[in-house]
Design a protein around this motif. Sequence first.
Motif, short mmCIF file in Angstrom:
data_model
loop_
_atom_site.label_atom_id
_atom_site.label_comp_id
_atom_site.label_asym_id
_atom_site.label_seq_id
_atom_site.Cartn_x
_atom_site.Cartn_y
_atom_site.Cartn_z
N UNK A 1 0.83 -1.21 0.00
CA UNK A 1 0.00 0.00 0.00
C UNK A 1 0.86 1.26 0.00
N UNK A 2 0.29 2.32 -0.56
CA UNK A 2 0.97 3.62 -0.61
C UNK A 2 -0.09 4.71 -0.57
N UNK A 3 0.03 5.65 0.36
CA UNK A 3 -0.90 6.77 0.47
C UNK A 3 -0.11 8.07 0.54
N UNK A 4 -0.49 9.02 -0.30
CA UNK A 4 0.20 10.32 -0.37
C UNK A 4 -0.80 11.41 0.02
N UNK A 5 -0.43 12.22 1.02
CA UNK A 5 -1.31 13.27 1.52
C UNK A 5 -0.82 14.65 1.10
N UNK A 6 -1.78 15.51 0.82
CA UNK A 6 -1.51 16.95 0.73
C UNK A 6 -2.43 17.65 1.73
N UNK A 7 -2.01 18.82 2.19
CA UNK A 7 -2.76 19.58 3.20
C UNK A 7 -2.93 18.80 4.50
N UNK A 8 -2.04 17.88 4.77
CA UNK A 8 -2.15 17.07 5.98
C UNK A 8 -2.12 17.98 7.20
N UNK A 9 -3.05 17.77 8.12
CA UNK A 9 -3.12 18.56 9.35
C UNK A 9 -2.35 17.80 10.42
N UNK A 10 -1.28 18.42 10.89
CA UNK A 10 -0.38 17.74 11.82
C UNK A 10 -0.25 18.57 13.10
N UNK A 11 -0.56 17.98 14.28
CA UNK A 11 -0.33 18.71 15.53
C UNK A 11 1.16 18.76 15.85
N UNK A 12 1.65 19.93 16.14
CA UNK A 12 3.07 20.14 16.47
C UNK A 12 3.19 20.25 17.98
N UNK A 13 3.78 19.22 18.59
CA UNK A 13 3.98 19.21 20.04
C UNK A 13 5.36 19.73 20.44
N UNK A 14 6.25 19.90 19.47
CA UNK A 14 7.67 20.04 19.79
C UNK A 14 8.20 21.46 19.69
N UNK A 15 7.59 22.33 18.87
CA UNK A 15 8.09 23.69 18.73
C UNK A 15 8.02 24.43 20.06
N UNK A 16 6.90 24.31 20.75
CA UNK A 16 6.70 24.94 22.05
C UNK A 16 6.08 23.91 22.97
N UNK A 17 6.78 23.47 24.02
CA UNK A 17 6.27 22.41 24.89
C UNK A 17 5.00 22.79 25.64
N UNK A 18 4.64 24.09 25.61
CA UNK A 18 3.44 24.53 26.30
C UNK A 18 2.28 24.73 25.33
N UNK A 19 2.48 24.33 24.06
CA UNK A 19 1.46 24.55 23.05
C UNK A 19 1.29 23.31 22.17
N UNK A 20 0.11 23.22 21.55
CA UNK A 20 -0.11 22.33 20.43
C UNK A 20 -0.46 23.23 19.25
N UNK A 21 0.36 23.21 18.22
CA UNK A 21 0.19 24.12 17.09
C UNK A 21 -0.36 23.33 15.91
N UNK A 22 -1.48 23.80 15.37
CA UNK A 22 -2.12 23.12 14.25
C UNK A 22 -1.97 23.94 12.98
N UNK A 23 -1.62 23.25 11.89
CA UNK A 23 -1.50 23.90 10.59
C UNK A 23 -1.51 22.83 9.51
N UNK A 24 -1.86 23.23 8.28
CA UNK A 24 -1.71 22.32 7.15
C UNK A 24 -0.24 22.15 6.83
N UNK A 25 0.14 20.92 6.58
CA UNK A 25 1.53 20.63 6.27
C UNK A 25 1.92 21.26 4.94
#
Length: 755
Positions: free
Chosen positions: A550-574
Amino acid sequence: MSRLLIFIALMVSFSIQSLAQHRVQGKVESAQKPLEFVTIYIPELQKGTTTDENGQFVLLNIPAGKWNLEVSLLGYRKVSKTLVVPLASQDLVFVLENLDSSLDEVVVSGTLQEVSKTNSPVPVEVYKSGFFKANPTPSIFESLQNVNGVRPQVNCNVCNTGDIHINGLEGPYTMVLIDGMPIVSGLSTVYGLTGIPQSLIDRIEVVKGPASTLYGSEAVGGLINIITKRSELAPVVGSDVMVSSWGEVNADLGFKSSLGKKVQSLTGLNVFWYDRPIDNNQDGFTDVTLQKRVSLFQKLEFDRPGAKAFSLAGRYMYEDRWGGEMNWTPAFRGGDEVYGESIFTFRWELFGNYELPRVKNVNFQFSANGHHQNSVYGETFFVADQKIGFGQLTYRKEAGINNLLLGAAYRYTYYDDNTVATGGDGRQNNPSVIHLPGVFVQNELNLSPKSTVLAGVRYDYNSIHGSVVSPRLNYKLSSLDKTTILRISAGNGFRVANVFTEDHAALTGAREVVFEEELDPERSWNGNVNLVKKIYSSKGNYYSLDGTVFYTHFTNRIVPDYETNPNQIIYANLDGKAVSKGVSLNFDAALQSGLNFMAGATLMDVSLDEDGEKVRQLLTERFSGVWNIGYHIHALHLQIDYTGNVYSPMRLPLLGDLDDRPEYSPWFSIQNIQVSKKLGNWELYGGIKNLLNFTPPANSIARSFDPFDKGVEFDESGQVIPTPGNPNALTFDPTYVFAPNQGIRGFLGVRFTIQ
């Protein structure tokens, strides 16, 4: 002299009886259907015959005596019976067990039409209710742990909510249906797989890969369709009660009845109760959430002229769950003295199917559900309401080698909560209302008895995001005996995300939720190749290999960022791409000896690529394996089942460079054993779960001693400042979780069934 005559008379009578020829007849069936060409054979006499199209057989000229009768058919478990001729009864009845129980299983999830699994151009995995009895659990969520490529993921160490991963893709990418209706979505991705009475489940169908062409948004990674039993095939009464050494109690009750002459009723009740706080890892928090859950299910099937279909079903569920510090009580709910996560869930569902009168092959399917959640996560209150209405009209037309399906659907989604997601202008809420009308067309072209092409396309109009088009193409090639099947699939999927209903991490702990931009719908393209090989040995054993790339390719994937700021969850389209690729293999064996073996393995790579930098997705294993080994001792009516799974390391969410916890989880395995015995209408079972007593490390919850971050200092930008009391710059965080905290435990249960 008289005694001699009597003796001679008896000997002559016995000799005549021994030489008399008798007739042996009967019927052979499987799953209440007659079997043709079954071999009936008596080895001592070298006499045999085969069954006709009605499953009937007759053996003539059988002398009196005691004989061994063998009943066999390729693909079925052989049955042997000792006969005393002449027979005490006129007819014999033999029921053969299919070694490949899914050989002619009817599936609907791949094409929205009933078709045998073998003939489906879309690969569909089918798991009957008996599969899950090998490792009984209180909910479907936990039951799926023994399905290859499917992993129940616990997302929070405190409230133990979770979702279902298919081939490494998180829960929001998996659509869950009940009887083909999109019941479980949005808010209920966390809670919707609990409380379904398992005594009423006939089978579960799993489709891996996008199914948006038929099912619309959310069916990006795959779908799980829970099929309830039809009333005519359901037992009159079925009950199942199980207790564990941790104090968990789960009870299922199902029964059918008639309401007049034309209405069949199927009723189910599920109760789960766990009210014993345990802290074996000594972190001050409950290892497992305490839960009180009640679920009521009702299904009605109506007898209509012309055998037209009409069914109506509903379910109501209430759940009260909490986890937190061991000294938490409801008096602390929502306060900042003792940390607890308390969730009250009220949920109702209504769904059905109605075949229109006076026209052929026109079906109307409909569903509605409401979900109210009143919850607190420490000091954070989360109160939400969601209502979904769905209707779908389909028309099927067979014309020569074409099998055409046309459909029109409409979905209404209302969502409101107390977060910034529906915050409006700050003075009042602005609930989210989404209208999603759509049309689709699908044609199955039977090119020959061996090859089939399935093509389809769907158009949806989202009232917020606009037009979405989802095509798909499937090709199936099989041998004439259908022991070798090749399927090639390609398709497109889309998903409109709602972070607060889908990602529990957005609410738990002390992290702030940040949206960098307006989130656009995610899109994916998927391709997979599936090869199935069935082998029937000369000794009557059955083997099956089922492999998929199997192979799946995503665009506009929404990924929660836990690592940029340990006190935040940052959401954005990849700003880049995301890829899920890999290979999976299932191996099944069913031997005449009574041994059954099922094993599966999946090797995959799920990664995110942004600005040329490739990163492994969090909480996703590279390798997973499952197995189910069963041995049935027919003479004792005893079944022994050994089940388990194994997972390779996953990348875990750390709270910064100073976080001293391991970045990757260890290899781990959860293994279980069970022994069950049937006693007429009763079945007793018991065993041990988590034989290896595996549990995650005790420091999985960061700063569990300071859940309100009263001892944490932040700089002007919100970053945590290392201090003597907090040298690793941590905040309270329960999202570092990859496996349940529940260790080894025993269980005991009893089932009672009247067919």
